[in-house]
Design a protein around this motif. Structure first.
Motif, PDB file in Angstrom:
ATOM      1  N   ARG A  93      11.244   6.815 -25.464  1.00 51.55           N
ATOM      2  CA  ARG A  93      10.768   8.239 -25.184  1.00 51.55           C
ATOM      3  C   ARG A  93       9.813   7.974 -23.688  1.00 51.55           C
ATOM      4  NH1 ARG A  93       6.267   9.243 -29.843  1.00 51.55           N
ATOM      5  NH2 ARG A  93       4.624   7.810 -29.079  1.00 51.55           N
ATOM      6  N   GLN A  94       9.741   9.137 -23.193  1.00 45.52           N
ATOM      7  CA  GLN A  94       8.988   9.158 -21.790  1.00 45.52           C
ATOM      8  C   GLN A  94       8.300  10.576 -21.604  1.00 45.52           C
ATOM      9  OE1 GLN A  94      11.356   8.352 -18.210  1.00 45.52           O
ATOM     10  NE2 GLN A  94       9.520   8.026 -17.177  1.00 45.52           N
ATOM     11  N   ALA A  95       6.986  10.568 -21.595  1.00 43.98           N
ATOM     12  CA  ALA A  95       6.295  11.676 -21.457  1.00 43.98           C
ATOM     13  C   ALA A  95       5.807  11.677 -20.257  1.00 43.98           C
ATOM     14  CB  ALA A  95       5.102  11.747 -22.426  1.00 43.98           C
ATOM     15  N   PRO A  96       5.674  13.033 -19.442  1.00 46.41           N
ATOM     16  CA  PRO A  96       5.434  13.406 -18.123  1.00 46.41           C
ATOM     17  C   PRO A  96       4.289  12.378 -17.775  1.00 46.41           C
ATOM     18  CG  PRO A  96       5.645  15.373 -19.387  1.00 46.41           C
ATOM     19  CD  PRO A  96       5.648  14.448 -20.203  1.00 46.41           C
ATOM     20  N   GLY A  97       4.481  11.782 -16.674  1.00 46.03           N
ATOM     21  CA  GLY A  97       3.474  11.167 -15.977  1.00 46.03           C
ATOM     22  C   GLY A  97       3.302   9.461 -16.477  1.00 46.03           C
ATOM     23  N   ASN A  98       4.126   9.287 -17.759  1.00 50.90           N
ATOM     24  CA  ASN A  98       4.012   7.849 -18.232  1.00 50.90           C
ATOM     25  C   ASN A  98       5.524   7.381 -18.120  1.00 50.90           C
ATOM     26  OD1 ASN A  98       1.527   8.928 -19.354  1.00 50.90           O
ATOM     27  ND2 ASN A  98       2.260   8.972 -21.500  1.00 50.90           N
ATOM     28  N   GLU A  99       5.377   5.943 -18.232  1.00 52.26           N
ATOM     29  CA  GLU A  99       6.532   5.279 -18.356  1.00 52.26           C
ATOM     30  C   GLU A  99       7.567   5.239 -19.444  1.00 52.26           C
ATOM     31  OE1 GLU A  99       5.075   1.552 -15.297  1.00 52.26           O
ATOM     32  OE2 GLU A  99       5.619   1.105 -17.538  1.00 52.26           O
ATOM     33  N   ARG A 100       8.619   4.960 -19.356  1.00 53.35           N
ATOM     34  CA  ARG A 100       9.395   5.054 -20.870  1.00 53.35           C
ATOM     35  C   ARG A 100       9.038   3.901 -21.611  1.00 53.35           C
ATOM     36  NH1 ARG A 100      15.781   5.433 -19.770  1.00 53.35           N
ATOM     37  NH2 ARG A 100      15.430   3.337 -18.777  1.00 53.35           N
ATOM     38  N   GLU A 101       8.898   4.411 -22.920  1.00 53.85           N
ATOM     39  CA  GLU A 101       8.564   3.203 -23.928  1.00 53.85           C
ATOM     40  C   GLU A 101       9.434   3.198 -25.225  1.00 53.85           C
ATOM     41  OE1 GLU A 101       4.770   4.232 -25.609  1.00 53.85           O
ATOM     42  OE2 GLU A 101       5.321   6.289 -26.389  1.00 53.85           O
ATOM     43  N   LEU A 102       9.626   1.934 -25.579  1.00 54.78           N
ATOM     44  CA  LEU A 102      10.445   1.823 -26.760  1.00 54.78           C
ATOM     45  C   LEU A 102       9.579   2.474 -28.104  1.00 54.78           C
ATOM     46  CD1 LEU A 102      12.653   0.310 -28.437  1.00 54.78           C
ATOM     47  CD2 LEU A 102      11.045  -1.536 -28.793  1.00 54.78           C
ATOM     48  N   VAL A 103      10.522   3.194 -28.861  1.00 55.16           N
ATOM     49  CA  VAL A 103       9.979   3.857 -30.009  1.00 55.16           C
ATOM     50  C   VAL A 103      10.554   3.151 -31.140  1.00 55.16           C
ATOM     51  CG1 VAL A 103      10.143   5.865 -31.282  1.00 55.16           C
ATOM     52  CG2 VAL A 103      10.067   6.322 -28.983  1.00 55.16           C
ATOM     53  N   ALA A 104      11.622   2.841 -31.368  1.00 56.54           N
ATOM     54  CA  ALA A 104      12.185   1.896 -32.465  1.00 56.54           C
ATOM     55  C   ALA A 104      13.669   1.368 -32.132  1.00 56.54           C
ATOM     56  CB  ALA A 104      12.107   2.833 -33.557  1.00 56.54           C
ATOM     57  N   ARG A 105      14.119   0.270 -32.713  1.00 50.42           N
ATOM     58  CA  ARG A 105      15.377  -0.160 -32.600  1.00 50.42           C
ATOM     59  C   ARG A 105      15.912  -0.808 -33.605  1.00 50.42           C
ATOM     60  NH1 ARG A 105      13.915  -4.308 -27.530  1.00 50.42           N
ATOM     61  NH2 ARG A 105      12.580  -5.974 -28.918  1.00 50.42           N
ATOM     62  N   ILE A 106      17.111  -0.882 -33.735  1.00 49.92           N
ATOM     63  CA  ILE A 106      17.771  -1.636 -34.915  1.00 49.92           C
ATOM     64  C   ILE A 106      19.005  -2.308 -34.629  1.00 49.92           C
ATOM     65  CG2 ILE A 106      19.016   0.709 -35.378  1.00 49.92           C
ATOM     66  CD1 ILE A 106      18.662  -0.050 -38.363  1.00 49.92           C
ATOM     67  N   THR A 107      19.028  -3.294 -35.420  1.00 51.57           N
ATOM     68  CA  THR A 107      20.176  -4.314 -34.927  1.00 51.57           C
ATOM     69  C   THR A 107      21.352  -3.807 -35.755  1.00 51.57           C
ATOM     70  OG1 THR A 107      19.651  -6.009 -36.681  1.00 51.57           O
ATOM     71  CG2 THR A 107      18.777  -6.315 -34.537  1.00 51.57           C
ATOM     72  N   SER A 108      22.593  -4.253 -35.674  1.00 52.80           N
ATOM     73  CA  SER A 108      23.838  -4.026 -36.406  1.00 52.80           C
ATOM     74  C   SER A 108      23.594  -4.545 -37.979  1.00 52.80           C
ATOM     75  CB  SER A 108      24.879  -4.859 -35.710  1.00 52.80           C
ATOM     76  OG  SER A 108      24.857  -6.213 -35.698  1.00 52.80           O
ATOM     77  N   ASP A 109      22.684  -5.613 -38.136  1.00 56.09           N
ATOM     78  CA  ASP A 109      22.549  -5.827 -39.430  1.00 56.09           C
ATOM     79  C   ASP A 109      21.355  -5.182 -40.013  1.00 56.09           C
ATOM     80  OD1 ASP A 109      23.071  -9.278 -38.376  1.00 56.09           O
ATOM     81  OD2 ASP A 109      24.323  -8.078 -39.208  1.00 56.09           O
ATOM     82  N   GLY A 110      20.556  -4.153 -39.412  1.00 53.25           N
ATOM     83  CA  GLY A 110      19.675  -3.341 -40.132  1.00 53.25           C
ATOM     84  C   GLY A 110      18.257  -3.848 -39.826  1.00 53.25           C
TER      85      GLY A 110
END
Length: 122
Positions: free
Chosen positions: A38-55
């Motif tokens: 996600r990226q809010a105005p004036g901010n850098e893009r940041e990781l919220v969540a991620r998931i591998t193929s194995d869950g």
């Protein structure tokens, strides 16, 4: 050609919930890591969540306990369930996927969706 199509963004009141979806389409061999940024105005893009193929999941501390990431490998789709939303969650949310090509090289590339706006406001 590989495409990531997102849906589910919108306007929600504080404390509310939204569910984002991101579906991959096209010709490819496999999808490895999938995630939401996600990226809010004036901010850098940041990781919220991620998931591998194995869950296996990785959730940002700022949303831990409120957001859940999941995926349906049969549908090539990743989901982000967002509960107890706060105003500071307002941002453009983008889906990312690491996809291995169907060509003989089997190279892996990073793809991005077009982004979907999430606005948390009363």
């Amino acid at each position: 050609q590989v495409q990531l199509v997102e849906s589910g963004g919108g306007l929600v009141q504080p404390g509310g919930s939204l569910r984002l979806s991101c579906a991959a389409s096209g010709s490819f061999a496999s999808i490895n890591l999938m995630g939401w940024y996600r990226q809010a105005p004036g901010n850098e893009r940041e990781l919220v969540a991620r998931i591998t193929s194995d869950g296996i999941t990785n959730i940002a501390d700022s949303v831990k306990g409120r957001f859940t990431i999941s995926r349906d490998n049969a549908k090539n789709t990743v989901y982000l369930q967002m509960n107890s939303l706060k105003s500071e969650d307002t941002a453009v949310y983008s889906c990312n996927a690491h996809i291995r090509t169907a060509s003989a090289s089997r190279l892996e590339y990073s793809y991005w969706g077009q982004g979907t706006q999430v606005t948390v406001s009363s």
